[in-house]
Design a protein around this motif. Structure first.
Motif, PDB file in Angstrom:
ATOM      1  N   THR A   1      37.326 -49.776 -14.847  1.00  9.82           N
ATOM      2  CA  THR A   1      36.889 -49.592 -13.621  1.00  9.82           C
ATOM      3  C   THR A   1      35.527 -50.401 -13.799  1.00  9.82           C
ATOM      4  OG1 THR A   1      36.222 -47.637 -15.889  1.00  9.82           O
ATOM      5  CG2 THR A   1      38.489 -47.517 -13.672  1.00  9.82           C
ATOM      6  N   GLY A   2      35.474 -50.402 -14.983  1.00  5.10           N
ATOM      7  CA  GLY A   2      33.709 -51.724 -14.240  1.00  5.10           C
ATOM      8  C   GLY A   2      33.559 -52.848 -14.659  1.00  5.10           C
ATOM      9  N   ALA A   3      34.574 -53.604 -13.682  1.00  4.81           N
ATOM     10  CA  ALA A   3      34.345 -54.691 -14.029  1.00  4.81           C
ATOM     11  C   ALA A   3      33.241 -56.115 -13.131  1.00  4.81           C
ATOM     12  CB  ALA A   3      35.941 -54.744 -12.994  1.00  4.81           C
ATOM     13  N   GLY A   4      33.401 -57.042 -13.584  1.00  5.53           N
ATOM     14  CA  GLY A   4      32.129 -57.965 -13.176  1.00  5.53           C
ATOM     15  C   GLY A   4      31.318 -58.515 -13.847  1.00  5.53           C
ATOM     16  N   GLY A   5      30.324 -58.918 -13.333  1.00  4.71           N
ATOM     17  CA  GLY A   5      29.986 -59.474 -14.829  1.00  4.71           C
ATOM     18  C   GLY A   5      28.677 -58.505 -15.538  1.00  4.71           C
ATOM     19  N   ASP A   6      28.334 -57.562 -14.591  1.00  2.42           N
ATOM     20  CA  ASP A   6      27.490 -57.235 -15.211  1.00  2.42           C
ATOM     21  C   ASP A   6      27.524 -55.840 -14.854  1.00  2.42           C
ATOM     22  OD1 ASP A   6      26.882 -55.787 -12.249  1.00  2.42           O
ATOM     23  OD2 ASP A   6      24.823 -56.432 -12.643  1.00  2.42           O
ATOM     24  N   GLY A   7      28.691 -55.601 -15.361  1.00  7.84           N
ATOM     25  CA  GLY A   7      29.494 -54.198 -15.068  1.00  7.84           C
ATOM     26  C   GLY A   7      29.274 -53.781 -16.807  1.00  7.84           C
ATOM     27  N   TYR A   8      30.062 -52.388 -16.675  1.00  6.83           N
ATOM     28  CA  TYR A   8      30.538 -51.664 -17.859  1.00  6.83           C
ATOM     29  C   TYR A   8      30.737 -52.340 -18.647  1.00  6.83           C
ATOM     30  CZ  TYR A   8      32.232 -47.622 -20.775  1.00  6.83           C
ATOM     31  OH  TYR A   8      33.292 -47.315 -22.358  1.00  6.83           O
ATOM     32  N   GLY A   9      32.472 -52.759 -18.771  1.00  6.99           N
ATOM     33  CA  GLY A   9      33.350 -53.694 -19.064  1.00  6.99           C
ATOM     34  C   GLY A   9      32.759 -54.792 -19.408  1.00  6.99           C
ATOM     35  N   TYR A  10      31.801 -55.327 -19.678  1.00  8.37           N
ATOM     36  CA  TYR A  10      31.166 -56.799 -20.107  1.00  8.37           C
ATOM     37  C   TYR A  10      30.715 -56.073 -21.054  1.00  8.37           C
ATOM     38  CZ  TYR A  10      27.688 -59.846 -21.035  1.00  8.37           C
ATOM     39  OH  TYR A  10      27.081 -61.183 -21.497  1.00  8.37           O
ATOM     40  N   TRP A  11      30.100 -54.854 -21.383  1.00  4.06           N
ATOM     41  CA  TRP A  11      29.806 -54.628 -22.811  1.00  4.06           C
ATOM     42  C   TRP A  11      30.872 -54.235 -23.853  1.00  4.06           C
ATOM     43  CZ3 TRP A  11      24.979 -56.992 -23.504  1.00  4.06           C
ATOM     44  CH2 TRP A  11      24.406 -56.954 -22.275  1.00  4.06           C
ATOM     45  N   VAL A  12      31.234 -53.664 -23.571  1.00  6.23           N
ATOM     46  CA  VAL A  12      32.823 -53.562 -23.992  1.00  6.23           C
ATOM     47  C   VAL A  12      33.516 -54.155 -24.697  1.00  6.23           C
ATOM     48  CG1 VAL A  12      35.628 -52.526 -24.388  1.00  6.23           C
ATOM     49  CG2 VAL A  12      33.499 -51.465 -22.888  1.00  6.23           C
ATOM     50  N   MET A  13      33.113 -55.350 -23.989  1.00  4.09           N
ATOM     51  CA  MET A  13      34.004 -57.215 -24.330  1.00  4.09           C
ATOM     52  C   MET A  13      33.250 -57.521 -25.525  1.00  4.09           C
ATOM     53  SD  MET A  13      36.740 -57.459 -22.752  1.00  4.09           S
ATOM     54  CE  MET A  13      37.235 -59.407 -23.015  1.00  4.09           C
ATOM     55  N   LYS A  14      32.218 -57.691 -25.061  1.00  6.01           N
ATOM     56  CA  LYS A  14      31.174 -58.011 -26.105  1.00  6.01           C
ATOM     57  C   LYS A  14      30.909 -57.253 -27.265  1.00  6.01           C
ATOM     58  CE  LYS A  14      27.871 -61.191 -24.348  1.00  6.01           C
ATOM     59  NZ  LYS A  14      27.884 -62.500 -25.300  1.00  6.01           N
ATOM     60  N   ALA A  15      31.051 -55.737 -27.429  1.00  6.78           N
ATOM     61  CA  ALA A  15      31.637 -54.928 -28.490  1.00  6.78           C
ATOM     62  C   ALA A  15      32.908 -56.118 -29.761  1.00  6.78           C
ATOM     63  CB  ALA A  15      31.818 -53.486 -27.878  1.00  6.78           C
ATOM     64  N   ALA A  16      33.581 -55.974 -28.458  1.00  3.18           N
ATOM     65  CA  ALA A  16      35.008 -56.355 -29.088  1.00  3.18           C
ATOM     66  C   ALA A  16      34.985 -57.811 -29.752  1.00  3.18           C
ATOM     67  CB  ALA A  16      36.004 -56.670 -28.958  1.00  3.18           C
ATOM     68  N   GLU A  17      33.704 -58.488 -29.508  1.00  6.53           N
ATOM     69  CA  GLU A  17      33.212 -60.053 -29.461  1.00  6.53           C
ATOM     70  C   GLU A  17      32.613 -60.251 -30.803  1.00  6.53           C
ATOM     71  OE1 GLU A  17      30.229 -63.194 -27.589  1.00  6.53           O
ATOM     72  OE2 GLU A  17      32.096 -62.454 -26.351  1.00  6.53           O
ATOM     73  N   ARG A  18      31.688 -59.072 -30.696  1.00  8.69           N
ATOM     74  CA  ARG A  18      31.741 -59.108 -32.169  1.00  8.69           C
ATOM     75  C   ARG A  18      32.069 -58.324 -33.226  1.00  8.69           C
ATOM     76  NH1 ARG A  18      24.994 -58.037 -29.196  1.00  8.69           N
ATOM     77  NH2 ARG A  18      25.486 -59.507 -27.980  1.00  8.69           N
ATOM     78  N   GLY A  19      33.327 -57.903 -33.210  1.00  5.37           N
ATOM     79  CA  GLY A  19      33.214 -56.965 -34.471  1.00  5.37           C
ATOM     80  C   GLY A  19      33.592 -55.950 -34.749  1.00  5.37           C
ATOM     81  N   SER A  20      33.268 -54.788 -33.343  1.00  2.00           N
ATOM     82  CA  SER A  20      33.016 -53.197 -33.293  1.00  2.00           C
ATOM     83  C   SER A  20      34.367 -53.483 -33.411  1.00  2.00           C
ATOM     84  CB  SER A  20      32.421 -52.883 -32.573  1.00  2.00           C
ATOM     85  OG  SER A  20      31.584 -53.140 -32.266  1.00  2.00           O
ATOM     86  N   LYS A  21      35.076 -52.550 -34.041  1.00  4.21           N
ATOM     87  CA  LYS A  21      37.024 -51.394 -34.262  1.00  4.21           C
ATOM     88  C   LYS A  21      36.791 -51.068 -32.896  1.00  4.21           C
ATOM     89  CE  LYS A  21      40.892 -49.001 -36.034  1.00  4.21           C
ATOM     90  NZ  LYS A  21      41.219 -48.508 -37.526  1.00  4.21           N
ATOM     91  N   ILE A  22      37.606 -51.115 -31.624  1.00  8.92           N
ATOM     92  CA  ILE A  22      38.418 -50.721 -30.680  1.00  8.92           C
ATOM     93  C   ILE A  22      38.907 -49.743 -30.791  1.00  8.92           C
ATOM     94  CG2 ILE A  22      37.894 -50.544 -28.078  1.00  8.92           C
ATOM     95  CD1 ILE A  22      36.615 -52.767 -27.990  1.00  8.92           C
ATOM     96  N   VAL A  23      39.361 -48.094 -30.599  1.00  8.52           N
ATOM     97  CA  VAL A  23      40.377 -47.407 -30.529  1.00  8.52           C
ATOM     98  C   VAL A  23      40.723 -46.650 -28.794  1.00  8.52           C
ATOM     99  CG1 VAL A  23      41.730 -46.023 -31.477  1.00  8.52           C
ATOM    100  CG2 VAL A  23      40.946 -47.147 -32.714  1.00  8.52           C
ATOM    101  N   ILE A  24      42.170 -46.665 -28.349  1.00  5.35           N
ATOM    102  CA  ILE A  24      41.452 -46.014 -27.029  1.00  5.35           C
ATOM    103  C   ILE A  24      42.981 -45.696 -26.770  1.00  5.35           C
ATOM    104  CG2 ILE A  24      41.882 -46.871 -24.711  1.00  5.35           C
ATOM    105  CD1 ILE A  24      40.519 -49.280 -24.990  1.00  5.35           C
ATOM    106  N   ILE A  25      42.564 -43.955 -26.514  1.00  7.67           N
ATOM    107  CA  ILE A  25      43.537 -43.156 -26.538  1.00  7.67           C
ATOM    108  C   ILE A  25      43.848 -42.889 -24.869  1.00  7.67           C
ATOM    109  CG2 ILE A  25      43.526 -40.219 -26.879  1.00  7.67           C
ATOM    110  CD1 ILE A  25      40.994 -40.936 -28.878  1.00  7.67           C
ATOM    111  N   ASP A  26      45.271 -43.498 -24.625  1.00  4.17           N
ATOM    112  CA  ASP A  26      45.718 -43.807 -22.905  1.00  4.17           C
ATOM    113  C   ASP A  26      46.866 -43.374 -22.892  1.00  4.17           C
ATOM    114  OD1 ASP A  26      45.905 -44.184 -20.034  1.00  4.17           O
ATOM    115  OD2 ASP A  26      43.578 -44.411 -20.560  1.00  4.17           O
ATOM    116  N   PRO A  27      47.089 -42.508 -22.172  1.00 10.28           N
ATOM    117  CA  PRO A  27      49.395 -42.999 -21.714  1.00 10.28           C
ATOM    118  C   PRO A  27      49.474 -44.319 -21.699  1.00 10.28           C
ATOM    119  CG  PRO A  27      48.351 -40.427 -20.574  1.00 10.28           C
ATOM    120  CD  PRO A  27      47.060 -41.803 -20.858  1.00 10.28           C
TER     121      PRO A  27
END
Length: 803
Positions: A239-265
Motif C-alpha cells: 500500500t506504500g509501494a514505489g521507491g519513495d513510498g512508506y514501504g521503503y522506510w519500513v524496509m530500511k527499518a528492518a535492514e537497520r535491525g528494528s524488530k518488526i511485529v505485524i498483526i494481521d489475518p
C-alpha cells in the motif's frame, strides 16, 4: 562519482536484460552516447526524432496507490517504447535520505494500459439498458450538447441539489486536467451536493477528532530510529509501494535491525519482506487484543503513569471529565468494573485466536523496548466498527510512553511525509450548495435523498438538515465506484437499472470499465502520455518534489483532456467566461500553478524553464516528530481534540448516546464477524485487501499484470482440505448477496477461517449474473460504519466449494 557518470549507472541499472541494454546503447553509440543523449525535457520529441535519438522524458505515475513515483519514458518515432525508473539526477550522498522514486510493477506497465484494447476511443451514448454494454459512437458536439441539455433540464425540474460529482481516485494530477475541473463547472452552474469522507479512510477521518486530533505518526523516514515496530493491519510494501513510498522506510527499518511485529489475518508481503513476527489475528478483533495488552501493562505496572495522568483524558477515574459517569474510564473497562469481565489475555485469546501468553508477551515487549513505534494501516478501519479500532491503537502508544519521541509515534498512520510541495492548483469557487453526504452512502442519496438528515441514523448529512431532491445527475470522472469499487454490486445494479431514479450518468474514463457499462454518456480522456500535466510528491521524509509531466504522444483516437471538456460544457451552459476567468490555454492555468509555488519558493523556475528541466526538488526539510511539542507542554501545545489532550474517553462521542458509537473504544463484536451465528451458514470470513498488481481497480485491464499476479481467493490449507479444494482449482464463493467463480490459492499465509479476495478485479458477469473475474464487491455488504458511514468491505461471511 560525477552526476553524468551517476546517471549512466542509474539508467544501465534499470534495463531489464543485458540484451536490451546492448541494443539500446548501440542505437545511441555506446554508454557515453547514452549519457550524453539523456534528456529530461530539453528537447521536444520531434527534435529528438529528427536527430535519430531515443528521447527520455519525465512523466509521473498519477494513481492513488499510496506512493508517487517518477518515470522516464523512452520515446521513438512518436511511440512510447519503454519505461525506465526515476531518471532525475541524484548524488550517491543523496540516496540514503532521498531515495529514487522507483516505480513498482504497476508504474512499469503504464505502456500496456495506454495502448490497451479497452481504451475508450470516441464519445459514445448508451443505446441499450444500463449494464448491457450497448453503445453507439457519437460526435463530441452531440455528447457535449446532450450533457448540457440534461444539466439544464434537471436543474429546471429538480434544482441543484439533484447534482452530484462522484467519489473517485483514478487520476491525481494537480492540473490542468484535475479533479477540480468538474466541481468548478458545477459550482458555477449553481452548485451540487458535495461529499465527505473517503472509501479509503472514512472511519479514520471521523474517529481521529475524538482521539488524537491528527492523523499521523512521525514522518516515515523516522521509522528506522525505532527498535521495535508494531504494525496493525499495515501492509506497507504494497500500500506504500514505489521507491519513495512508506514501504521503503519500513524496509530500511528492518535492514537497520528494528524488530518488526505485524498483526494481521494474512501473512502479507510486508511480513515476508521484513521477516517480521506474524500475529495471525481474527479480523475485527484488534480492539480486544489491545484491551488485553492494556490490562497486562496495568496489572504488571508497566505503563507510563505520568504521561497518562497529564496528557490523556479518560484513562482512569481521575482523568475523566467532571460530567462523565462513574466507571466510564478505560481502566474501569479493562478491569471489568462495569460488565464484571476483566479484559485479560485469556479473555482476548478466545476472541482473537491468539494465545494468551503471546498477547501478554507482546504487551511486555511494547512497554519495555524504547523507542517503539506502533502503526495502524487503513484496512482494519474498513470493518464493521472501524472507528473503535482507530481510537484504540493510540492507547498502546500513550501507555508505553512513545508519543512525541524520535523512533516512536502516537499509534497512527506512518505514511506521513515531513515535506510538502507548495504547488498551486485549479481553484474551485465556493459551492452554493452546502449539503454533503458520506461518500459511501451515495445509493441512499439516489433512492431516499430527501429522507436523509443530519442524524447519524438518517444518513449523517452535513451542512444542511435536509435535501430538497434525490440524486438525478451524476458526473463520474476517473472512477470505478459506480459499480466495481462499491459494496454489494448486485444491489447497485438494480438501483442503476431503474432509470426513473438516477436519470443521467456521465462517465469520463480512459478505458471501458464496469462503471462505464452503466453510464449514459461516455467521454474518452487522455492518459498521462498524451497531455502536459503537473504533479507533486515526496519521499515521506526530508524532501519533496514537483514534476512536469511531458506530453509524449499525440492524443489517441478522439481522446480529450477533462479541462477541455469542462470549457466546452461551460460554453454550452452560458458560463464560459466565468469558468475560464481569463485562462485561454492550459499553459495559462499552469502558470498560475507555478506562481503558487514561486510564492513559497522564489527560485522556482518559470513554466517554460520547468518544462525544460522537468523536475524541481526541495531537500533538507526537517524530520517531524509528531506530538513533540504536546509531550513537552500539553497546555501550551494542545491537540485538535475537544479537550486538547489524547482522548480515550470522548466527551464529544458521549453526547451521541449511541451504543455503536460509545465514548470509550471498547470491543464490539462484529456482525458477520468471528462470533456471528451466521457462520453456521457461511463459515468463512472474507477480506478484500489491496493487491500488488492493481491500484484499486486501475491496471486490472493490463494483461501482463493479470498473468504475473492472477486473481484468486486465498484460502487456508486446512479449510481447503475440508472442502476437497486443491491449489488452482476453480471454486464457487457465495453468500446471500452474490456468487463469484475464480481459482483458489491454497496457502498457510492466511489464518484458518479467513479468506481473501483481493479488491479491484473488474466485475464480469456471465449469462447468469455470476461474476467470473473475482470482483469481491459482488459479495460485500452495503452496511456502513456507525459514525463515519464508511465502507465495511472487510467484514463479510461466505462459503467456498469446488466447482
Amino acid at each position: 562519482m560525477t552526476e553524468k557518470n551517476f546517471l549512466t549507472k542509474t539508467l544501465t541499472d534499470t534495463v531489464l536484460s543485458r540484451r536490451s541494454f546492448l541494443k539500446w546503447s548501440a542505437a545511441l553509440g555506446g554508454t557515453v552516447a547514452l549519457a550524453g543523449g539523456l534528456n529530461l525535457g530539453l528537447k521536444t520529441v520531434e527534435e529528438a526524432a529528427a536527430a535519430g535519438e531515443e528521447q527520455i522524458q519525465t512523466i509521473g505515475c498519477y494513481h492513488n496507490c499510496g506512493g508517487r513515483c517518477i518515470l522516464g519514458a523512452v520515446v521513438k518515432d512518436g511511440t512510447v517504447v519503454r519505461i525506465v525508473p526515476d531518471p532525475t539526477p541524484k548524488t550517491e550522498e543523496d540516496l540514503d535520505t532521498t531515495p529514487r522514486a522507483v516505480p513498482c510493477l504497476r508504474g512499469r506497465s503504464q505502456i500496456r494500459r495506454v495502448y490497451a484494447p479497452e481504451r475508450l476511443k470516441y464519445p459514445m451514448k448508451r443505446v441499450g439498458k444500463r449494464g448491457e454494454g450497448k453503445f453507439e459512437r457519437i460526435s463530441w458536439d452531440e455528447a457535449l450538447d446532450t450533457i448540457a441539455d440534461q444539466m439544464k433540464r434537471i436543474k429546471e425540474e429538480y434544482g441543484n441539489e439533484a447534482f452530484y460529482f462522484q467519489y473517485a481516485s483514478g487520476s491525481n494530477w494537480l492540473g490542468p486536467d484535475s479533479y477540480s475541473v468538474i466541481p468548478r463547472l458545477m459550482a458555477l452552474f449553481g452548485g451540487y451536493v458535495n461529499l465527505y469522507g473517503s472509501y479509503s479512510a472514512a472511519a479514520f477521518q471521523a474517529a481521529v477528532p475524538y482521539s488524537t486530533g491528527t492523523w499521523f505518526n512521525n514522518s516515515a523516514d523516522d521509522l528506522p530510529n525505532a527498535k521495535l515496530v508494531v504494525m496493525f493491519g499495515d501492509n506497507a510494501v504494497v500500500t506504500g509501494a514505489g521507491g519513495d513510498g512508506y514501504g521503503y522506510w519500513v524496509m530500511k527499518a528492518a535492514e537497520r535491525g528494528s524488530k518488526i511485529v505485524i498483526i494481521d489475518p494474512i501473512m502479507t508481503d510486508t511480513v515476508v519482506a521484513t521477516q517480521a513476527d506474524w500475529v495471525p489475528i481474527h479480523g475485527g478483533t484488534d480492539v480486544a487484543m489491545i484491551a488485553a495488552m492494556s490490562y497486562v501493562m496495568v496489572d504488571e505496572n508497566l505503563y507510563d503513569k505520568e504521561f497518562m495522568a497529564t496528557h490523556v483524558v479518560g484513562f482512569d477515574e481521575d482523568t475523566l471529565p467532571e460530567d462523565a459517569p462513574r466507571n466510564s474510564s478505560w481502566m474501569a473497562y479493562i478491569m471489568g468494573k462495569v460488565d464484571g469481565i476483566k479484559k485479560t489475555p485469556e479473555w482476548a485469546a478466545a476472541i482473537t485466536g491468539i494465545p494468551a501468553e503471546r498477547i501478554a508477551n507482546l504487551a511486555r515487549e511494547i512497554a519495555s523496548v524504547k523507542p517503539c513505534v506502533i502503526t495502524q494501516g487503513l484496512g482494519p478501519q474498513r470493518r464493521a466498527y472501524g472507528e473503535q479500532f482507530v481510537r484504540a491503537v493510540p492507547i498502546l502508544a500513550a501507555m508505553s510512553g512513545n508519543v512525541g519521541i524520535s523512533g516512536g509515534g502516537a499509534g497512527l498512520l506512518s505514511m506521513f511525509s515531513g515535506s510538502y510541495f507548495p504547488m498551486g492548483g485549479i481553484p474551485t469557487p465556493e459551492n452554493p450548495i452546502k449539503a454533503s453526504i458520506p461518500c459511501f452512502l451515495w445509493p441512499d442519496y439516489v433512492t431516499k435523498g430527501t429522507e436523509m438528515s443530519s442524524k447519524l441514523e438518517e444518513g449523517a448529512l452535513q451542512g444542511a438538515e435536509k435535501l430538497s431532491s434525490n440524486m438525478k445527475f451524476m458526473f463520474n470522472y476517473a472512477g470505478n465506484t459506480l459499480i466495481n469499487q462499491h459494496s454489494d454490486v448486485n444491489n447497485t445494479i438494480k438501483l442503476l437499472q431503474d432509470e426513473s431514479l438516477l436519470e443521467f450518468i456521465v462517465t469520463c474514463e480512459v478505458a471501458m470499465t464496469p462503471s462505464c457499462m452503466f453510464s449514459d454518456i461516455l467521454l474518452p480522456e487522455t492518459t498521462g502520455f498524451e497531455a502536459e500535466e503537473i504533479i507533486t510528491g515526496s519521499s515521506k521524509g526530508s524532501y519533496s518534489w514537483a514534476l512536469f509531466n511531458h506530453k509524449l504522444i499525440e492524443p489517441m483516437y478522439e481522446c480529450k483532456g477533462i479541462l477541455w471538456m469542462g470549457e466546452q460544457l461551460a460554453d454550452r451552459l452560458g458560463i464560459g467566461d466565468q469558468f475560464r476567468e481569463g485562462h485561454e490555454t492550459p499553459d495559462d492555468w499552469m502558470r498560475d500553478m507555478v506562481a503558487g509555488a514561486q510564492q513559497a519558493l522564489p527560485d522556482f523556475p518559470s513554466l517554460e524553464d520547468f518544462k525544460k528541466v522537468g523536475y524541481y526538488r526541495v531537500s533538507g526539510q526537517t524530520q517531524p516528530i509528531a506530538f513533540e511539542g504536546f509531550r513537552a507542554d500539553p497546555v501550551a501545545n494542545p491537540l485538535w481534540t475537544g479537550t486538547g489532550k489524547i482522548e480515550i474517553y470522548s466527551p464529544g462521542l458521549a453526547k451521541f448516546n449511541n451504543k455503536e458509537v460509545p465514548a470509550l473504544p471498547i470491543y464490539i463484536p462484529e456482525w458477520e464477524g468471528v462470533n456471528d451465528p451466521l457462520r453456521k451458514k457461511y463459515p468463512l470470513m472474507m477480506q478484500t485487501t489491496h493487491w500488488v498488481a492493481r491500484s484499486h481497480s486501475t491496471f486490472d485491464n493490463v494483461d501482463y499484470l493479470r498473468e504475473a499476479h492472477p486473481q484468486a481467493i486465498w484460502i487456508n490449507a486446512k479449510d481447503a482440505k475440508n472442502r476437497g479444494i486443491k491449489n488452482g482449482d476453480l471454486v464457487k464463493v457465495w453468500n446471500d448477496r452474490g456468487e463469484v467463480h475464480l481459482p483458489a490459492y491454497v496457502t498457510n499465509r492466511i489464518r484458518p477461517g479467513t479468506t481473501n479476495m483481493p479488491q479491484g478485479a473488474w466485475y464480469t458477469p456471465d449469462a447468469n449474473g455470476v461474476d467470473i473475474r473475482g470482483c469481491g464487491n459482488t459479495l460485500t455488504n452495503y452496511r456502513p460504519t456507525p459514525l463515519a458511514k464508511g465502507t465495511t468491505v472487510h467484514t463479510n461471511l461466505v462459503q467456498v466449494e469446488k466447482l
